[in-house]
Design a protein around this motif. Structure first.
Motif, PDB file in Angstrom:
ATOM      1  N   CYS A   6     -56.067  18.332 -11.814  1.00  0.00           N
ATOM      2  CA  CYS A   6     -54.785  18.008 -12.205  1.00  0.00           C
ATOM      3  C   CYS A   6     -54.572  17.693 -13.767  1.00  0.00           C
ATOM      4  O   CYS A   6     -53.674  18.177 -14.468  1.00  0.00           O
ATOM      5  CB  CYS A   6     -54.204  16.723 -11.527  1.00  0.00           C
ATOM      6  SG  CYS A   6     -53.776  17.176 -10.053  1.00  0.00           S
ATOM      7  N   ALA A  10     -52.898  20.081 -16.506  1.00  0.00           N
ATOM      8  CA  ALA A  10     -51.895  19.263 -17.234  1.00  0.00           C
ATOM      9  C   ALA A  10     -52.343  19.804 -18.972  1.00  0.00           C
ATOM     10  O   ALA A  10     -51.147  19.841 -19.493  1.00  0.00           O
ATOM     11  CB  ALA A  10     -51.972  17.523 -17.132  1.00  0.00           C
ATOM     12  N   GLU A 137     -50.975  24.195  -7.139  1.00  0.00           N
ATOM     13  CA  GLU A 137     -50.373  22.778  -7.514  1.00  0.00           C
ATOM     14  C   GLU A 137     -49.753  22.799  -9.037  1.00  0.00           C
ATOM     15  O   GLU A 137     -48.813  22.418  -9.073  1.00  0.00           O
ATOM     16  CB  GLU A 137     -51.375  21.676  -7.538  1.00  0.00           C
ATOM     17  CG  GLU A 137     -52.030  21.363  -6.278  1.00  0.00           C
ATOM     18  CD  GLU A 137     -53.183  20.287  -6.114  1.00  0.00           C
ATOM     19  OE1 GLU A 137     -53.335  19.204  -5.116  1.00  0.00           O
ATOM     20  OE2 GLU A 137     -53.835  20.396  -6.935  1.00  0.00           O
ATOM     21  N   MET A 138     -50.197  23.612  -9.825  1.00  0.00           N
ATOM     22  CA  MET A 138     -49.704  23.844 -11.233  1.00  0.00           C
ATOM     23  C   MET A 138     -48.486  24.394 -10.898  1.00  0.00           C
ATOM     24  O   MET A 138     -47.384  24.095 -11.501  1.00  0.00           O
ATOM     25  CB  MET A 138     -50.747  24.570 -12.109  1.00  0.00           C
ATOM     26  CG  MET A 138     -50.252  24.884 -13.428  1.00  0.00           C
ATOM     27  SD  MET A 138     -50.916  26.283 -14.403  1.00  0.00           S
ATOM     28  CE  MET A 138     -50.411  27.935 -13.607  1.00  0.00           C
ATOM     29  N   GLN A 141     -45.582  22.276  -9.765  1.00  0.00           N
ATOM     30  CA  GLN A 141     -45.134  21.301 -10.832  1.00  0.00           C
ATOM     31  C   GLN A 141     -44.412  22.130 -11.833  1.00  0.00           C
ATOM     32  O   GLN A 141     -43.455  21.586 -12.337  1.00  0.00           O
ATOM     33  CB  GLN A 141     -46.479  21.044 -11.708  1.00  0.00           C
ATOM     34  CG  GLN A 141     -46.231  20.137 -13.048  1.00  0.00           C
ATOM     35  CD  GLN A 141     -45.416  18.769 -12.497  1.00  0.00           C
ATOM     36  OE1 GLN A 141     -45.305  18.217 -11.498  1.00  0.00           O
ATOM     37  NE2 GLN A 141     -44.619  18.462 -13.589  1.00  0.00           N
ATOM     38  N   LYS A 142     -44.509  23.689 -12.058  1.00  0.00           N
ATOM     39  CA  LYS A 142     -43.747  24.226 -13.112  1.00  0.00           C
ATOM     40  C   LYS A 142     -42.386  24.316 -12.363  1.00  0.00           C
ATOM     41  O   LYS A 142     -41.409  24.490 -13.082  1.00  0.00           O
ATOM     42  CB  LYS A 142     -44.141  25.460 -13.451  1.00  0.00           C
ATOM     43  CG  LYS A 142     -45.568  25.450 -14.133  1.00  0.00           C
ATOM     44  CD  LYS A 142     -45.372  24.631 -15.422  1.00  0.00           C
ATOM     45  CE  LYS A 142     -44.554  25.615 -16.467  1.00  0.00           C
ATOM     46  NZ  LYS A 142     -44.516  24.848 -17.584  1.00  0.00           N
ATOM     47  N   PHE A 144     -41.101  22.315 -10.341  1.00  0.00           N
ATOM     48  CA  PHE A 144     -40.399  21.121 -10.449  1.00  0.00           C
ATOM     49  C   PHE A 144     -39.689  20.759 -11.834  1.00  0.00           C
ATOM     50  O   PHE A 144     -38.855  20.382 -11.941  1.00  0.00           O
ATOM     51  CB  PHE A 144     -41.112  19.867  -9.920  1.00  0.00           C
ATOM     52  CG  PHE A 144     -40.531  18.464  -9.888  1.00  0.00           C
ATOM     53  CD1 PHE A 144     -39.824  18.087  -9.125  1.00  0.00           C
ATOM     54  CD2 PHE A 144     -41.019  17.693 -11.163  1.00  0.00           C
ATOM     55  CE1 PHE A 144     -39.176  16.851  -9.343  1.00  0.00           C
ATOM     56  CE2 PHE A 144     -40.210  16.476 -11.077  1.00  0.00           C
ATOM     57  CZ  PHE A 144     -39.407  16.107  -9.822  1.00  0.00           C
ATOM     58  N   GLU A 145     -40.705  21.013 -12.837  1.00  0.00           N
ATOM     59  CA  GLU A 145     -40.122  21.209 -13.985  1.00  0.00           C
ATOM     60  C   GLU A 145     -38.791  21.638 -14.499  1.00  0.00           C
ATOM     61  O   GLU A 145     -37.886  21.230 -15.176  1.00  0.00           O
ATOM     62  CB  GLU A 145     -41.283  21.487 -15.180  1.00  0.00           C
ATOM     63  CG  GLU A 145     -42.296  20.630 -15.208  1.00  0.00           C
ATOM     64  CD  GLU A 145     -43.379  21.116 -15.972  1.00  0.00           C
ATOM     65  OE1 GLU A 145     -43.084  22.283 -16.834  1.00  0.00           O
ATOM     66  OE2 GLU A 145     -44.687  20.680 -16.251  1.00  0.00           O
ATOM     67  N   HIS A 150     -34.459  14.889 -11.927  1.00  0.00           N
ATOM     68  CA  HIS A 150     -35.208  14.036 -13.047  1.00  0.00           C
ATOM     69  C   HIS A 150     -34.388  12.793 -13.152  1.00  0.00           C
ATOM     70  O   HIS A 150     -34.359  12.395 -14.480  1.00  0.00           O
ATOM     71  CB  HIS A 150     -35.474  14.777 -14.222  1.00  0.00           C
ATOM     72  CG  HIS A 150     -36.232  15.878 -13.912  1.00  0.00           C
ATOM     73  ND1 HIS A 150     -37.735  15.994 -13.882  1.00  0.00           N
ATOM     74  CD2 HIS A 150     -35.869  17.504 -14.154  1.00  0.00           C
ATOM     75  CE1 HIS A 150     -38.142  17.155 -13.794  1.00  0.00           C
ATOM     76  NE2 HIS A 150     -37.128  18.106 -13.835  1.00  0.00           N
ATOM     77  N   GLU A 154     -35.749  11.404  -7.016  1.00  0.00           N
ATOM     78  CA  GLU A 154     -37.194  12.023  -6.370  1.00  0.00           C
ATOM     79  C   GLU A 154     -38.138  11.031  -5.905  1.00  0.00           C
ATOM     80  O   GLU A 154     -39.168  11.402  -5.370  1.00  0.00           O
ATOM     81  CB  GLU A 154     -37.561  13.065  -7.591  1.00  0.00           C
ATOM     82  CG  GLU A 154     -38.429  12.175  -8.682  1.00  0.00           C
ATOM     83  CD  GLU A 154     -37.313  12.196  -9.847  1.00  0.00           C
ATOM     84  OE1 GLU A 154     -37.692  11.910 -11.184  1.00  0.00           O
ATOM     85  OE2 GLU A 154     -36.086  12.338  -9.590  1.00  0.00           O
ATOM     86  N   TYR A 163     -35.398  18.606  -5.465  1.00  0.00           N
ATOM     87  CA  TYR A 163     -35.117  19.588  -6.165  1.00  0.00           C
ATOM     88  C   TYR A 163     -33.603  19.820  -5.874  1.00  0.00           C
ATOM     89  O   TYR A 163     -33.078  19.466  -4.912  1.00  0.00           O
ATOM     90  CB  TYR A 163     -35.777  20.907  -5.658  1.00  0.00           C
ATOM     91  CG  TYR A 163     -37.456  20.841  -5.977  1.00  0.00           C
ATOM     92  CD1 TYR A 163     -37.812  21.643  -6.911  1.00  0.00           C
ATOM     93  CD2 TYR A 163     -38.364  20.128  -5.114  1.00  0.00           C
ATOM     94  CE1 TYR A 163     -39.178  21.846  -7.313  1.00  0.00           C
ATOM     95  CE2 TYR A 163     -39.742  20.095  -5.684  1.00  0.00           C
ATOM     96  CZ  TYR A 163     -40.126  21.042  -6.640  1.00  0.00           C
ATOM     97  OH  TYR A 163     -41.322  21.090  -6.900  1.00  0.00           O
TER      98      TYR A 163
END
Length: 667
Positions: A6, A10, A137-138, A141-142, A144-145, A150, A154, A163
């Motif tokens: 992770c 990151a 996982e990356m 995360q993308k 989610f970004e 936000h 969440e 989401y």
């Protein structure tokens, strides 16, 4: 170990940020939802085959023994187009940033059809489980970004509420280790992805997902569900399973679950979209699915044609579509019986071995064209989909001519399954983000008429009936004793039921799609934009810049602003001209593509290829010129052949020069 990856990812995620692209052609009606923070847009995004590679380095070699990881060569800032190299993290970052700025608030959900890990294409850096998991996982995360909430919501106890829109991922054949091979679940991979995709899989289906990696999500509650199929259990090259005939096989179980779920959707008046990674390709030149799985799946498409709107796949990298012809169903299949898979009852397949890039020979495309050339041609006076204008015109003629016209129309309709072409189903295959050609994304638009009722995002609690699908073990034991395995045939649509959204324009019918691509030859700005590659070459492909003098590694890249541009729109297109994506329109397009004739002496027209290859928009400056000449210049085609050449240019996402297309596919 998890924490370490992770941390590494990151760091790698820190990339160049893009400003919004101003060329956003998405337009259309918006349905307001009174109690929702988001209006219903009537669009969804399809992305596939990201293949992020954290070992990718700019200005390294695209040769097979380097894979854009070492040496000196033409690997660009945002990828090495038309090569076998995977995606640099910079391409992933810029793609997701472009989606955020241009599409985020214009879509209702995302279908994400797998392969979010790099290929195992470097002997010096073999893949391991931690890399495959970390890469996925990356990508979560993308997502989610871009699409995550936000505002603190969440942090509640419901991961399905994290989401702003539903996201429906699917297993890709490279999302596991070793690639292509997944044994019957529950297994390590289904449990791992149950954790990685916990925000996407409805809580009530978590146990079921761990059994086999399939699930569905009601993206518009009580109206529309998206099915995520685990096509690894259908794949012809998955050595750990054996087709879909035997009740003990996971492919059989998945199709039983699918049958029960589709019946449940029918009973509730809910429509369905099917998604998965590997498409149901079935040809002598290329076969991806086991024949028993293709047979049963195609039977399901026929029986639930009132429920299923469309099917969407990735994996192939080439942009095209397929038609499933219900006349290809075996008599045994239609009677509900099936033998185990064998080499004797399956089409000859070009076996996928390394599967670094799912390249296909010319035979694949020529066989597809030949199949479509056999589609019947409608009478000139007939229109789609109503098919009434033929009678209107005929009535103006003598009675005998009118009778002849009606006979022609009746004969044509009998061959395609009636006015709504219900002999066929279609599969849309999107090109990939990974630049084995050019990076692409795709946005579909669908009919929102009648969907003005309140809709709020967040998974609805799955009704108990929807979870049925497990087989009775006594039934399994009984069926194993049969030489031919019996299975339940789904009921067809009621005779009083009108054609479904796939066959007749109505609520939830697909209206169009807009294909986007990033011309990274132009964006990387490292080499001239001329295209000299053969993107269909078998084996490893070093890419379009092979033999050109690369920059030194200490050269500072100076790319242009990254953006996706419109490649084409199925409706606003001079060639496809599809008022919608219902089956009669798609069958007619396939017929026009298949209606090819080698040029001898005919009227010529010039397509819009030059603008595409120079990085300009394909939607602008479309000019036609006519000539009377025996052998025209490259890029000039007869009006009859223009659909075929346009289809092929788009299949290769404008990376193959028109001269090569004509030489390879012009016979």
């Amino acid at each position: 170990m998890h924490g370490f990856w992770c941390l590494v990812l990151a760091v790698l995620l820190h990339g160049v940020s893009s400003a919004p692209n101003q060329q956003t052609p998405l337009q259309g009606s918006v349905v307001q939802r009174p109690d929702s923070r988001r209006p219903l847009q009537g669009r969804f995004l399809h992305v596939t085959d990201f293949h992020p590679d954290r070992f990718y380095e700019v200005y390294t070699s695209t040769a097979e023994d380097a894979a854009c990881h070492r040496g000196q060569g033409p690997a660009g800032m945002y990828g090495a187009e038309t090569s076998e190299c995977d995606s640099p993290i910079s391409l992933i970052n810029e793609t997701m940033t472009w989606i955020e700025h241009n599409l985020k608030d214009k879509i209702d959900f995302v279908i994400w059809t797998g392969d979010s890990a790099r290929h195992d294409n470097d002997e010096d850096i073999p893949r391991n489980a931690a890399q495959v998991v970390g890469s996925n996982e990356m990508m979560v995360q993308k997502m989610f970004e871009v699409f995550g909430k936000h505002n603190g919501d969440e942090d509640d106890d419901d991961p399905n509420n994290d989401y702003t829109v539903p996201i429906i991922p699917s297993f890709g054949n490279n999302d596991i280790l070793p690639h292509n091979v997944m044994a019957k679940g529950p297994n390590t991979w289904t449990r791992t992805y149950s954790r990685i995709w916990r925000q996407f899989i409805p809580e009530a289906q978590k146990h079921q997902f761990e059994q086999g990696g399939w699930y569905n999500v009601e993206v518009i509650p009580n109206k529309l569900a998206v099915f995520s199929l685990n096509t690894l259990y259908f794949a012809d090259n998955n050595a750990a399973v054996d087709g879909c005939a035997s009740p003990s096989e996971p492919g059989y179980r998945q199709l039983e679950w699918m049958r029960i779920q589709l019946q449940f959707m029918r009973d509730r008046g809910v429509k369905a979209i099917l998604t998965g990674h590997q498409p149901p390709v079935r040809q002598d030149a290329k076969t991806l699915w086991d024949e028993t799985c293709w047979q049963k799946y195609t039977l399901w498409l026929r029986q639930y044609r009132d429920v299923i709107i469309s099917s969407h796949y990735g994996h192939f990298n080439y942009d095209h579509f397929l038609l499933q012809d219900f006349e290809d169903l075996d008599e045994d299949t239609k009677r509900g019986r099936m033998e185990d898979s064998s080499e004797d009852n399956a089409p000859i397949s070009a076996t996928e071995t390394d599967d670094v890039h799912t390249s296909v020979s010319s035979d694949y495309w020529l066989e597809l064209r030949e199949t479509w050339s056999d589609l019947p041609k409608p009478p000139k006076s007939m229109t789609w989909p109503e098919g009434e204008s033929g009678v209107d015109v005929a009535q103006k003629k003598k009675k005998s001519a009118a009778k002849k016209e009606r006979r022609k129309r009746a004969k044509f309709l009998s061959k395609i399954g009636g006015t709504h072409a219900e002999r066929f189903a279609a599969s849309f295959i999107s090109a990939s983000v990974v630049p084995n050609l050019f990076p692409t994304t795709r946005v579909f638009e669908y009919n929102t008429t009648g969907l003005e009722s309140p809709l709020a995002h967040g998974r609805t609690k799955t009704p108990p009936l929807a979870q049925k699908g497990e087989l009775n073990e006594n039934d399994l034991d009984a069926r194993k004793k049969n030489k031919k395995h019996r299975f339940k045939i789904p009921d067809p649509p009621s005779k009083s039921t009108p054609p479904g959204p796939a066959y007749s324009p109505q609520t939830l019918s697909l209206l169009r799609y807009t294909q986007y691509y990033a011309n990274i030859t132009h964006i990387n700005n490292d080499f001239p934009s001329e295209n000299t590659s053969d993107a269909s070459a078998q084996g490893w492909n070093e890419g379009k810049h092979k033999g050109k003098k690369p920059h030194n590694k200490d050269h500072e890249p100076q790319p242009k602003k990254f953006h996706f541009q419109v490649h084409y729109d199925t409706r606003d297109d001079d060639v496809y001209q599809l008022p919608d994506l219902t089956m009669p329109r798609l069958v007619d397009l396939a017929r026009r593509i298949g209606d090819f004739k080698p040029v001898e002496d005919d009227e010529m027209v010039r397509p819009e290829s030059e603008a595409l290859l120079s990085g300009e928009s394909a939607m602008a400056d479309k000019k036609k010129k006519k000539h009377k000449k025996k052998h025209g210049k490259p890029g000039k085609h007869t009006k009859r052949n223009l659909p075929w050449y346009t289809f092929m240019r788009r299949a290769f996402v404008e990376t193959k020069p028109i001269e090569e297309i004509e030489e390879q596919f012009g016979h």
